[in-house]
Motif scaffolding. Structure first.
Motif, PDB file in Angstrom:
ATOM      1  N   HIS A 405       0.838  -1.224  -0.102  1.00  0.00           N
ATOM      2  CA  HIS A 405       0.237  -0.070   0.036  1.00  0.00           C
ATOM      3  C   HIS A 405       0.578   1.128   0.076  1.00  0.00           C
ATOM      4  CE1 HIS A 405      -3.558  -2.591   0.667  1.00  0.00           C
ATOM      5  NE2 HIS A 405      -2.917  -3.180   1.829  1.00  0.00           N
ATOM      6  N   LYS A 406       2.067   1.233  -0.210  1.00  0.00           N
ATOM      7  CA  LYS A 406       2.948   2.237  -0.589  1.00  0.00           C
ATOM      8  C   LYS A 406       3.235   2.655  -1.929  1.00  0.00           C
ATOM      9  CE  LYS A 406       4.671   1.868   4.347  1.00  0.00           C
ATOM     10  NZ  LYS A 406       6.004   1.948   5.045  1.00  0.00           N
ATOM     11  N   GLN A 407       3.122   1.827  -2.889  1.00  0.00           N
ATOM     12  CA  GLN A 407       3.370   1.950  -4.129  1.00  0.00           C
ATOM     13  C   GLN A 407       2.964   3.495  -4.835  1.00  0.00           C
ATOM     14  OE1 GLN A 407       5.243  -0.392  -5.827  1.00  0.00           O
ATOM     15  NE2 GLN A 407       5.236  -1.175  -3.772  1.00  0.00           N
ATOM     16  N   PRO A 408       3.653   4.043  -5.685  1.00  0.00           N
ATOM     17  CA  PRO A 408       3.316   5.195  -6.110  1.00  0.00           C
ATOM     18  C   PRO A 408       2.122   4.957  -7.233  1.00  0.00           C
ATOM     19  CG  PRO A 408       5.243   4.138  -7.362  1.00  0.00           C
ATOM     20  CD  PRO A 408       5.104   3.449  -5.915  1.00  0.00           C
ATOM     21  N   LYS A 409       1.520   6.288  -7.294  1.00  0.00           N
ATOM     22  CA  LYS A 409       0.286   6.170  -8.204  1.00  0.00           C
ATOM     23  C   LYS A 409       0.489   5.367  -9.548  1.00  0.00           C
ATOM     24  CE  LYS A 409      -2.340   9.693  -5.828  1.00  0.00           C
ATOM     25  NZ  LYS A 409      -3.062  11.017  -6.028  1.00  0.00           N
ATOM     26  N   TRP A 410       1.364   5.827 -10.152  1.00  0.00           N
ATOM     27  CA  TRP A 410       1.555   5.181 -11.671  1.00  0.00           C
ATOM     28  C   TRP A 410       3.024   4.668 -11.742  1.00  0.00           C
ATOM     29  CZ3 TRP A 410      -2.597   5.309 -14.669  1.00  0.00           C
ATOM     30  CH2 TRP A 410      -3.517   6.121 -14.391  1.00  0.00           C
ATOM     31  N   ARG A 411       3.002   3.594 -12.117  1.00  0.00           N
ATOM     32  CA  ARG A 411       4.370   2.987 -12.630  1.00  0.00           C
ATOM     33  C   ARG A 411       4.461   3.057 -14.193  1.00  0.00           C
ATOM     34  NH1 ARG A 411       8.252   1.336  -8.941  1.00  0.00           N
ATOM     35  NH2 ARG A 411       7.228   0.595  -6.971  1.00  0.00           N
ATOM     36  N   TRP A 412       5.239   4.000 -14.656  1.00  0.00           N
ATOM     37  CA  TRP A 412       5.000   4.546 -16.350  1.00  0.00           C
ATOM     38  C   TRP A 412       5.594   3.214 -17.112  1.00  0.00           C
ATOM     39  CZ3 TRP A 412       1.476   7.529 -17.347  1.00  0.00           C
ATOM     40  CH2 TRP A 412       0.865   8.605 -16.329  1.00  0.00           C
ATOM     41  N   ALA A 413       6.780   2.499 -16.608  1.00  0.00           N
ATOM     42  CA  ALA A 413       7.362   1.477 -17.153  1.00  0.00           C
ATOM     43  C   ALA A 413       6.113   0.254 -17.504  1.00  0.00           C
ATOM     44  CB  ALA A 413       8.382   0.944 -16.698  1.00  0.00           C
ATOM     45  N   GLY A 414       5.407   0.112 -16.504  1.00  0.00           N
ATOM     46  CA  GLY A 414       3.989  -0.861 -16.664  1.00  0.00           C
ATOM     47  C   GLY A 414       3.198  -0.318 -17.788  1.00  0.00           C
ATOM     48  N   VAL A 415       2.737   0.889 -17.532  1.00  0.00           N
ATOM     49  CA  VAL A 415       1.566   1.453 -18.375  1.00  0.00           C
ATOM     50  C   VAL A 415       2.142   1.472 -19.855  1.00  0.00           C
ATOM     51  CG1 VAL A 415       0.154   3.212 -18.678  1.00  0.00           C
ATOM     52  CG2 VAL A 415       0.535   2.460 -16.354  1.00  0.00           C
ATOM     53  N   MET A 445       4.009  -9.989 -26.532  1.00  0.00           N
ATOM     54  CA  MET A 445       4.429  -9.828 -25.250  1.00  0.00           C
ATOM     55  C   MET A 445       5.789  -9.919 -24.796  1.00  0.00           C
ATOM     56  SD  MET A 445       3.575 -13.098 -22.476  1.00  0.00           S
ATOM     57  CE  MET A 445       5.145 -13.880 -23.052  1.00  0.00           C
ATOM     58  N   ILE A 446       6.481 -10.528 -25.735  1.00  0.00           N
ATOM     59  CA  ILE A 446       8.043 -10.645 -25.583  1.00  0.00           C
ATOM     60  C   ILE A 446       8.526  -9.100 -25.542  1.00  0.00           C
ATOM     61  CG2 ILE A 446      10.099 -11.245 -26.469  1.00  0.00           C
ATOM     62  CD1 ILE A 446       8.696 -14.106 -27.370  1.00  0.00           C
ATOM     63  N   VAL A 447       7.957  -8.479 -26.813  1.00  0.00           N
ATOM     64  CA  VAL A 447       8.411  -6.983 -26.993  1.00  0.00           C
ATOM     65  C   VAL A 447       8.075  -6.206 -25.645  1.00  0.00           C
ATOM     66  CG1 VAL A 447       7.792  -4.969 -28.364  1.00  0.00           C
ATOM     67  CG2 VAL A 447       8.174  -7.353 -29.489  1.00  0.00           C
ATOM     68  N   SER A 448       6.835  -6.294 -25.138  1.00  0.00           N
ATOM     69  CA  SER A 448       6.370  -5.698 -23.767  1.00  0.00           C
ATOM     70  C   SER A 448       7.698  -6.018 -22.692  1.00  0.00           C
ATOM     71  CB  SER A 448       5.203  -6.046 -23.565  1.00  0.00           C
ATOM     72  OG  SER A 448       4.185  -5.644 -24.574  1.00  0.00           O
ATOM     73  N   VAL A 449       8.083  -7.130 -22.501  1.00  0.00           N
ATOM     74  CA  VAL A 449       9.012  -7.499 -21.577  1.00  0.00           C
ATOM     75  C   VAL A 449      10.155  -6.613 -21.676  1.00  0.00           C
ATOM     76  CG1 VAL A 449      10.310  -9.384 -20.650  1.00  0.00           C
ATOM     77  CG2 VAL A 449       7.856  -9.692 -21.154  1.00  0.00           C
ATOM     78  N   ILE A 450      10.679  -6.706 -23.089  1.00  0.00           N
ATOM     79  CA  ILE A 450      12.097  -5.935 -23.329  1.00  0.00           C
ATOM     80  C   ILE A 450      11.709  -4.503 -23.107  1.00  0.00           C
ATOM     81  CG2 ILE A 450      13.519  -5.293 -25.278  1.00  0.00           C
ATOM     82  CD1 ILE A 450      12.992  -8.243 -26.447  1.00  0.00           C
ATOM     83  N   ILE A 451      10.804  -3.766 -23.397  1.00  0.00           N
ATOM     84  CA  ILE A 451      10.376  -2.556 -23.488  1.00  0.00           C
ATOM     85  C   ILE A 451      10.379  -2.149 -21.901  1.00  0.00           C
ATOM     86  CG2 ILE A 451       8.634  -0.693 -23.819  1.00  0.00           C
ATOM     87  CD1 ILE A 451       7.978  -1.942 -26.191  1.00  0.00           C
ATOM     88  N   TYR A 452       9.562  -2.853 -21.012  1.00  0.00           N
ATOM     89  CA  TYR A 452       9.671  -2.595 -19.627  1.00  0.00           C
ATOM     90  C   TYR A 452      10.930  -2.666 -19.068  1.00  0.00           C
ATOM     91  CZ  TYR A 452       8.283  -2.975 -14.709  1.00  0.00           C
ATOM     92  OH  TYR A 452       8.263  -2.455 -13.367  1.00  0.00           O
ATOM     93  N   TYR A 453      11.751  -3.579 -19.576  1.00  0.00           N
ATOM     94  CA  TYR A 453      13.128  -3.688 -18.960  1.00  0.00           C
ATOM     95  C   TYR A 453      13.928  -2.478 -19.113  1.00  0.00           C
ATOM     96  CZ  TYR A 453      17.482  -5.712 -17.036  1.00  0.00           C
ATOM     97  OH  TYR A 453      18.565  -5.712 -16.499  1.00  0.00           O
TER      98      TYR A 453
END
Length: 472
Positions: A405-415, A445-453
């Motif tokens: 419950h302490k996470q920031p409102k937005w994790r932009w890498a995920g979004v 999905m694979i592209v999304s994983v790479i982009i996130y990282y």
């Protein structure tokens, strides 16, 4: 007297399904019970439908036997790995999908993927109710002579009418599934333990019977090897699309597992033993008997076989539809909680059950199902990419319950990575196909994983995690 009233109030507000908190280890379920849930969860008509698709049901392009088996192996194998990796994260943390998503999407950002999952599970629930009603309508026929809704009059040619009998079946089973889903995971387990061994046996017997009707194994192989035109990548996408929502939803059930071994057994129950069996039976039926749905095929022989078929079909889909409603409440509940609205899980299940039943009654399954699972297969896999990338590549230490419950409102890498991945999945599925017919959803999905990282390091996310870890 007042103390008794307070005790009742406390019991009514206890979150026995852990919608907003981790499942403690002493509340985990037995491995056998969970395996039976996954057998029942994996036993869905879409497995037969996909088998028919691979066989070119209705004169469409198909895959020869070797390519069809390869599509099933690669598609189901991808689902197995994806599901197990998500399941291990769920088991280790005890968190449902909505809660674990907060670490990679943010305390407000998780609303985006959970809204998608809420719509998907609602669509699945209405589709499955429609599937069951279709079978009951075929069994009972239309003695009333009343047509409630005619899709053809709205431009949907070839879609069967919704008769009074089908409507009654939709409403009846929609109510039954909703009531059992309200009771939670224990009710899903009880249904699964009873019906799962029987439904697997019936499917195998039906597959053998359809091969025999088509002239035996040799005749089946010859007919299957004449099929072509579909493309292996498209076949894999169809297999993945039929169950990718279930793979992601699995998080909500794996959190009840007691061990990593249990996670693998549950995932295998669905994607090694159950769903591939239905793919194969659907393929066999379409090639040998001209009908991928073995239930419809059995109904053409005798009243007794028809009763067995209808009973098997209904009970086999019971656990699947229970799971759709159950998980839907675990998406909508935390979404509403995040915006300050407190709603009981049982109320959410009831509301979704009513909406899904209404959609089923107006022909959602008959009209939209094929496009629904194709779009799902292309756009849904990237949804779990930020979770996988964050948990396995960024680090598991940050998944401490104290930080939930302490996470920031937005994790932009995920979004950002999810939005890009979903867009790519849709583009490669409907605009420009990938080279060699590669499956669009898995590629996205694979592209999304790479982009996130990659972008995680350049987003505020990394700094936020560093500060949160220092607090620990």
């Amino acid at each position: 007297m007042q103390e008794q009233e307070k005790k009742v109030d406390v019991e009514e507000t206890v979150d026995t399904e852990y919608m907003l908190e981790p499942v403690p280890m002493n509340k985990r379920r037995s491995t056998y019970s969970q395996i039976m849930v996954w057998v029942g969860f994996g036993y869905c008509a879409t497995g037969l439908f996909v088998g028919g698709t691979l066989a070119g049901y209705g004169g469409a392009p198909g895959l020869n036997l070797v390519d069809a088996l390869l599509a099933i192996i690669l598609g189901e194998g991808s689902l197995l790995i994806m599901t197990a990796l998500l399941g291990i994260a769920a088991h280790k943390t005890g968190l449902n999908l909505s809660l674990i998503s907060r670490y990679s999407y943010g305390s407000k950002g998780f609303i985006i993927p959970m809204a998608v999952m809420a719509l998907l599970t609602l669509g699945w629930f209405s589709s499955i109710v429609g599937m069951i009603a279709d079978i009951w309508g075929g069994f009972i026929d239309n003695p009333s002579g009343i047509t409630v809704f005619s899709p053809a009059s709205w431009g949907y040619e070839g879609v069967p009418d919704i008769t009074l009998e089908v409507l009654i079946a939709v409403i009846f089973w929609g109510i039954v599934f909703t009531i059992s889903a309200i009771r939670g995971i224990s009710a899903i387990e009880k249904v699964a333990k009873v019906v799962c061994p029987l439904i697997l046996l019936v499917a195998i017997i039906a597959g053998i019977g359809m091969i025999n009707e088509g002239g035996g194994v040799g005749s089946f192989i010859n007919k299957a090897n004449e099929l072509d035109g579909l493309g292996l990548g498209t076949g894999i996408t169809a297999v993945v699309g039929s169950w990718v929502a279930g793979a992601v939803m699995g998080v909500d059930m794996f959190r009840f597992n007691k061990s990593v071994k249990a996670v693998w057994w549950c995932a295998a129950a669905c994607f090694v033993f159950t769903n591939p069996l239905l793919n194969i039976v659907g393929y066999i039926g379409s090639v040998s008997a001209g009908q991928y749905n073995y239930v419809a095929w059995m109904m053409g022989f005798s009243v007794i076989l028809a009763l067995v078929a209808v009973f098997t079909w209904t009970t086999s889909l019971w656990t699947t539809d229970n799971s759709e409603l159950y998980c839907n409440s675990l998406y909508t509940g935390p979404i509403l909680d995040a915006v300050g609205v407190k709603v009981n899980r049982k109320v959410l299940v009831a509301i979704c059950g009513i909406l899904g039943t209404i959609l089923g009654a107006i022909g959602f399954y008959q009209i939209f199902f094929a496009n629904f699972i194709n779009t799902l297969g292309a756009m849904a896999p990237p949804l779990c990419a930020p979770i996988l990338a964050d948990y396995y590549l960024v680090g598991r230490k940050k998944y401490d319950a104290k930080l939930l419950h302490k996470q920031p409102k937005w994790r932009w890498a995920g979004v950002i990575s999810f939005i890009i991945g979903a867009g790519l999945g849709y583009y490669f599925q409907y605009v420009t196909p990938l080279p060699y017919n590669l499956p669009s959803g898995l590629f996205a999905m694979i592209v999304s994983v790479i982009i996130y990282y990659i972008i995680y390091k350049f987003m505020p996310d990394k700094k936020a995690d560093k500060e949160l870890m220092e607090e620990l």
